[in-house]
Enzyme design. Structure first.
Site, PDB file in Angstrom:
ATOM      1  N   GLU A  44       0.818  -1.214   0.000  1.00 13.42           N
ATOM      2  CA  GLU A  44       0.000   0.000   0.000  1.00 13.42           C
ATOM      3  C   GLU A  44       0.851   1.262   0.000  1.00 13.42           C
ATOM      4  O   GLU A  44       0.499   2.254  -0.639  1.00 13.42           O
ATOM      5  CB  GLU A  44      -0.950   0.003   1.202  1.00 13.42           C
ATOM      6  CG  GLU A  44      -2.039  -1.058   1.127  1.00 13.42           C
ATOM      7  CD  GLU A  44      -2.897  -0.951  -0.132  1.00 13.42           C
ATOM      8  OE1 GLU A  44      -2.987   0.143  -0.716  1.00 13.42           O
ATOM      9  OE2 GLU A  44      -3.463  -1.975  -0.544  1.00 13.42           O
ATOM     10  N   TYR A 127      -6.422   6.564   3.865  1.00 12.69           N
ATOM     11  CA  TYR A 127      -6.555   5.520   2.869  1.00 12.69           C
ATOM     12  C   TYR A 127      -5.831   4.246   3.305  1.00 12.69           C
ATOM     13  O   TYR A 127      -6.405   3.151   3.307  1.00 12.69           O
ATOM     14  CB  TYR A 127      -6.015   5.970   1.494  1.00 12.69           C
ATOM     15  CG  TYR A 127      -5.803   4.755   0.637  1.00 12.69           C
ATOM     16  CD1 TYR A 127      -6.888   4.111   0.064  1.00 12.69           C
ATOM     17  CD2 TYR A 127      -4.538   4.163   0.529  1.00 12.69           C
ATOM     18  CE1 TYR A 127      -6.736   2.937  -0.629  1.00 12.69           C
ATOM     19  CE2 TYR A 127      -4.369   2.988  -0.161  1.00 12.69           C
ATOM     20  CZ  TYR A 127      -5.466   2.373  -0.739  1.00 12.69           C
ATOM     21  OH  TYR A 127      -5.318   1.198  -1.393  1.00 12.69           O
ATOM     22  N   ASP A 145      -9.902   6.435  -2.182  1.00 13.32           N
ATOM     23  CA  ASP A 145      -8.734   6.873  -2.950  1.00 13.32           C
ATOM     24  C   ASP A 145      -9.210   7.510  -4.258  1.00 13.32           C
ATOM     25  O   ASP A 145     -10.400   7.777  -4.425  1.00 13.32           O
ATOM     26  CB  ASP A 145      -7.802   5.686  -3.214  1.00 13.32           C
ATOM     27  CG  ASP A 145      -8.367   4.763  -4.277  1.00 13.32           C
ATOM     28  OD1 ASP A 145      -9.612   4.746  -4.451  1.00 13.32           O
ATOM     29  OD2 ASP A 145      -7.589   4.058  -4.943  1.00 13.32           O
TER      30      ASP A 145
END
Length: 362
Positions: A44, A127, A145
């Site tokens: 991520e 996020y 996002d």
DNA sequence: AACACGGGGAC
DNA sequence: GTCCCAGTGTT
């Protein structure tokens, strides 16, 4: 149309339909084969503001080099930055290291397992906290996002400017409501992002084959190309970098960038930035130690020109290679240090510098 | 709220 | 050329 009324029932069918679409169309990506929060966290961070195609090889290299959070915690920050080289937004790499050490040393190697605890880590914002919490721990918290802004703005016809705080709140609230009807929060979060990435794309969305075509406000009103609404960014700043590449006995003088500027903690050469382009060394105002050295040194090559385009800056660089006599090698500014080619190859450097080295010496 | 922060790929 | 990408931190 007021999307809050859910007049066509899309709010309750949206999540399950996307989950179903996802099972049919999802890409096979390496981080989708693990539930290890460390690996998911790593993926991520790499994927922040970064396309899957660009980030994937970096992910492979990082999981191989640092299989566990403890391995990353032990790493030398320079080595980590070197692995990150070329990905951009280098603060991500520095925060990665800091969080790896925190988890290893303060949390006994156990990753935080809730959205709110994850949010406290350096480099983990709304996020990423939602992504890790849902993917690794099944928490029912929605990711929001760029993909989500695009999909939701279109499906629900929301024309608020997504750069504003009120719009962010609108989307976050809607996203929180939508995930309540998902069969599985992790699948749903993956699904909406995947849908935005490969189907409901910024240009040329595939509306004709869309599973929610008849519920999509943007499609029904012909506005899919106008959503999401995003106010324009500032124009790119023009910068002129004049690099003095000091050479002696095959070594080059480099320094670590420490200022609050781009490329922090990466290495480049002695730099004179000017407000206008300079086409000759003699037009560049030099301060004293360097001016002396340049006067008594030999230009070793024609200047090399290069340009680097960033999102927010356009850098026009000229590199002056200068051979420094032995007796002057200790007269240069103190932050410059001499490196052999093999050492230079192991230093983290901006792409601009790597390209120059390839061009001048490669 | 506005801005800074990389680099690359698609059109 | 333009847009924007599985955003975050600082001011």
């Amino acid at each position: 149309m007021n999307w809050q009324s859910d007049s066509n029932g899309i709010e309750t069918t949206f999540a399950p339909v996307l989950e179903q679409w996802y099972e049919l169309h999802k890409r096979d990506l390496p981080w989708r084969h693990t539930l290890d929060p460390y690996a998911i966290w790593l993926s991520e961070i790499i994927l922040q503001q970064t396309r899957v195609a660009q980030g994937k090889p970096y992910y492979e290299r990082f999981v191989t080099t640092y299989p566990t959070v403890a391995d990353m915690a032990r790493a030398d920050e320079r080595e980590l930055l070197r692995l990150w080289q070329g990905l951009g937004y280098y603060s991500r790499a520095r925060n990665l290291h800091q969080t790896a050490r925190y988890v290893t040393e303060k949390l006994s190697g156990k990753f935080p397992d809730t959205y709110h605890e994850l949010l406290k880590m350096k480099g983990i914002g709304n996020y990423t906290a939602a992504a890790i919490a849902s993917f690794a721990f099944g928490e029912r918290v929605p990711v929001v996002d760029g993909n989500v802004y695009r999909v939701l703005s279109r499906v629900f016809g929301i024309d608020e400017d997504i750069t504003t705080t009120t719009a962010k709140k609108t989307f976050a609230t809607l996203a929180m409501r939508l995930i309540q009807t998902a069969n599985d929060p992790a699948t749903y979060n993956q699904a909406i992002m995947e849908f935005g990435a490969i189907h409901c794309t910024p240009v040329a969305p595939d509306c004709l084959l869309c599973p929610i075509q008849q519920q999509c406000v943007a499609y029904l009103t012909g506005r899919q190309h106008r959503l999401p609404v995003k106010s324009k960014k500032a124009p790119v700043r023009e910068r002129y970098f004049n690099y003095l590449v000091f050479r002696n006995e095959g070594r080059l003088a480099l320094r670590e960038r420490t200022a609050r500027d781009i490329w922090q903690n990466l290495y480049d050469f002695y730099l004179l930035e000017t407000d206008e382009p300079k086409t000759a060394l003699r037009d560049i105002p030099l301060s004293d130690p360097v001016a002396q050295v340049v006067d008594q040194s030999v230009p070793a090559a024609l200047p090399v020109e290069s340009m680097q385009l960033l999102s927010h800056q356009r850098i026009r660089a000229r590199f002056y290679l200068i051979d420094v006599p032995d007796e002057l090698i200790n007269s240069l500014p103190i932050d410059l240090q001499w490196y052999l080619p093999v050492e230079i190859s192991n230093l983290p450097k901006p792409v601009l510098i790597t390209n120059y080295l390839d061009q001048q010496f490669g």
